[in-house]
Design an enzyme around this catalytic site. Structure first.
Site, PDB file in Angstrom:
ATOM      1  N   CYS A  50       0.842  -1.200   0.000  1.00 25.37           N
ATOM      2  CA  CYS A  50       0.000   0.000   0.000  1.00 25.37           C
ATOM      3  C   CYS A  50       0.879   1.253   0.000  1.00 25.37           C
ATOM      4  O   CYS A  50       1.635   1.465  -0.935  1.00 25.37           O
ATOM      5  CB  CYS A  50      -0.977  -0.038   1.168  1.00 25.37           C
ATOM      6  SG  CYS A  50      -2.315   1.162   1.001  1.00 25.37           S
ATOM      7  N   HIS A  68      -3.902  -4.925  -0.469  1.00 22.00           N
ATOM      8  CA  HIS A  68      -3.552  -5.483   0.836  1.00 22.00           C
ATOM      9  C   HIS A  68      -3.638  -7.019   0.801  1.00 22.00           C
ATOM     10  O   HIS A  68      -4.723  -7.563   0.953  1.00 22.00           O
ATOM     11  CB  HIS A  68      -4.498  -4.950   1.911  1.00 22.00           C
ATOM     12  CG  HIS A  68      -4.274  -3.517   2.220  1.00 22.00           C
ATOM     13  ND1 HIS A  68      -3.397  -3.101   3.199  1.00 22.00           N
ATOM     14  CD2 HIS A  68      -4.777  -2.396   1.674  1.00 22.00           C
ATOM     15  CE1 HIS A  68      -3.384  -1.780   3.238  1.00 22.00           C
ATOM     16  NE2 HIS A  68      -4.206  -1.322   2.325  1.00 22.00           N
ATOM     17  N   GLU A 106      -2.846  -9.015   3.020  1.00 29.54           N
ATOM     18  CA  GLU A 106      -3.274  -9.503   4.341  1.00 29.54           C
ATOM     19  C   GLU A 106      -4.782  -9.386   4.542  1.00 29.54           C
ATOM     20  O   GLU A 106      -5.319  -9.877   5.516  1.00 29.54           O
ATOM     21  CB  GLU A 106      -2.519  -8.759   5.452  1.00 29.54           C
ATOM     22  CG  GLU A 106      -2.970  -7.336   5.744  1.00 29.54           C
ATOM     23  CD  GLU A 106      -2.448  -6.284   4.778  1.00 29.54           C
ATOM     24  OE1 GLU A 106      -1.933  -6.655   3.697  1.00 29.54           O
ATOM     25  OE2 GLU A 106      -2.571  -5.083   5.095  1.00 29.54           O
TER      26      GLU A 106
END
Lengths: 214, 264
Positions: free
Chosen positions: A82, A192, A194
């Site tokens: 990011c 992202h 995650e």
């Protein structure tokens, strides 16, 4: 046992990135730290980040982490996520224009503002939600991730690398834009991993197992 | 292209998922981790937790719940309810929330939104707007915002409020129609359009979903970017996957369920 360092400079939620890395890292250890002495000894580094680029660069400098990132970028596999990807370019037009780390030639620009009513589909900024990622160049981090998989994005600015060969993934919002870049031992994602379920975990796992060569 | 998001909403009371109609007949609906995992597997794009615990003494329980859920799911998690200070925001983000939703505190002090957004980034600040229609019949539509779970009126006009909240730093708006909440009659599409067309940030539609058609309407006619629903999922009427298939058939771009083979 390798150590994956996550650079903690106070910008954003490292909880989810840390736990996702732990999930995929096997016997590797995850070290979340803002101490350059500790981080320079890590075998791999992750540069996360959310918020504004000015605050990000200021904090990196205040904690003397910008030199660490530049030094480590010549040695160990490094992953930017990011805002952590955006600061790897030379310059961002956010916050009135901010010079960044310059690990990749190119700049970071804002998405065009939404068109006025009646001019077609309204596109909101930030670009927030799930979008497909096209793998435009092969890279070890894509291993086992189907082309056009969905990933979770939230950002208002996007990278525009000068050298086309640095773009390994693109997505489409308003227009095609670069959302994954790589060169040598560096790789970075605008989205992202995650927060992107299985496909994201697979990317992180690939990074955790990557030796930094292409 | 960006997919429209389907977001199940879970009401949390003292560490348990509860369900009820307009705060009445509240019943236990399970363990938050199990419910969250179920929605995650069904292909939910995000989750929203709303803490409806009356007593602030129970905040540590909420943090534990958020932590437990965040360990188990890999999609964005928004937590709202009783977020009053920067310390609340920090504690929730630290517990594993990706975004926090602010409602009453924004009304008391709009600059709180700016403070939170500048410290933690606009991407994690959702402002929840509970709006109720106040115009008489044949008058032009007017909505005003309500706080305290819809019980307290403020007299503030909703569209202007939404615009102000974006200027103050809201990265996203969660718009709930108090007239429709719990009715299963569908979203207030006029309200959604009025707000969605006047702000540059994404809008999540909320309040009133009783069928899958309502989800499609919220996106296509309400111009929302995401749809939030509670009871149709909790009561097992539909799975998130069924909702998405229905939406896709009607031309809504949705994210297909990730292949189980991805799971590591």
């Amino acid at each position: 046992m390798a150590v994956i360092g996550v650079i903690d400079y106070g910008m954003g939620n490292l909880h989810s990135l840390g736990k996702s890395l732990e999930r995929v890292a096997g016997s590797d250890r995850i070290e979340i730290s803002f101490d350059p002495e500790k981080l320079i000894r890590c075998d791999k580094l992750v540069l996360p980040g959310v918020g504004g680029v000015l605050g990000c660069m200021n904090e990196l400098r205040r904690l003397e982490l910008n030199d660490l990132v530049i030094e480590a970028s010549q040695k160990v596999p490094m992953l930017g996520v990011c805002l952590g990807m955006q600061v790897m370019l030379e310059f961002s037009e956010e916050n009135g224009g901010v010079p960044a780390l310059g690990l990749f030639p190119g700049e970071v620009v804002r998405f065009p503002d939404p068109p006025k009513e009646g001019t077609g589909e309204r596109l909101k900024v930030p670009h927030m939600g799930w979008n497909r990622v096209r793998q435009v160049r092969p890279h070890p981090v894509w291993d086992g991730v189907p082309d056009d998989s969905w990933f979770y994005f939230v950002h208002s600015y996007h990278a525009r690398p000068k050298q086309p060969e640095h773009t390994i993934g693109t997505s489409e919002y308003v227009h095609d834009f670069t959302c994954a870049i790589a060169r040598d031992n560096l790789v970075a994602f605008q989205f992202h991993p995650e927060k992107s379920q299985g496909a994201g975990l697979r990317l992180l796992s690939n990074f955790a197992h990557w030796d930094g060569t292409v | 292209m960006l997919a429209k998001r389907v977001i199940p909403c879970l009401d949390i009371d003292r560490g348990r998922v509860v369900k009820g109609v307009k705060f009445e007949e509240i019943r236990d609906a399970g363990d938050p981790v199990e419910v969250a995992r179920r929605y995650d597997r069904q292909g939910a794009d995000e989750l929203v937790f709303l803490d409806i615990t009356a007593s602030s003494d129970d905040r540590p329980t909420l943090f534990q719940t958020v932590e437990a859920v965040a360990r188990e799911i890999y999609i964005p998690l928004t937590v709202g309810g009783g977020v009053r200070t920067s310390a609340d925001v920090r504690a929730l983000l630290k517990a594993g929330a990706d975004k926090v939703s602010i409602n009453t505190a924004a009304v008391h002090n709009p600059d709180f939104v700016t403070e939170a957004a500048s410290r933690y980034g606009v991407q994690c600040i959702v402002v929840a707007i509970d709006a109720k229609r106040v115009n008489k019949k044949k008058e032009p539509p007017r909505w005003e915002i309500f706080t305290h779970g819809g019980r307290k009126t403020t007299g503030i006009e909703a569209i202007g409020w939404a615009q102000l909240m974006v200027r103050k730093g809201a990265g996203e708006l969660l718009v709930t129609s108090m007239d429709r909440d719990g009715t299963k009659e569908g979203y207030d599409l006029e309200l959604l359009r009025a707000i969605g067309d006047s702000v540059p940030v994404p809008v999540i539609a909320s309040g009133g979903v009783g069928s899958l058609d309502h989800l499609v309407q919220g996106l296509q006619d309400g111009h929302a970017d995401a749809v939030l629903a509670a009871s149709i999922f909790h009561q097992g009427t539909y799975t998130v996957g069924e909702a998405k298939r229905f939406m896709a058939e009607r031309g809504v771009r949705v994210r297909e369920q990730a292949l189980p083979a991805f799971v590591i």
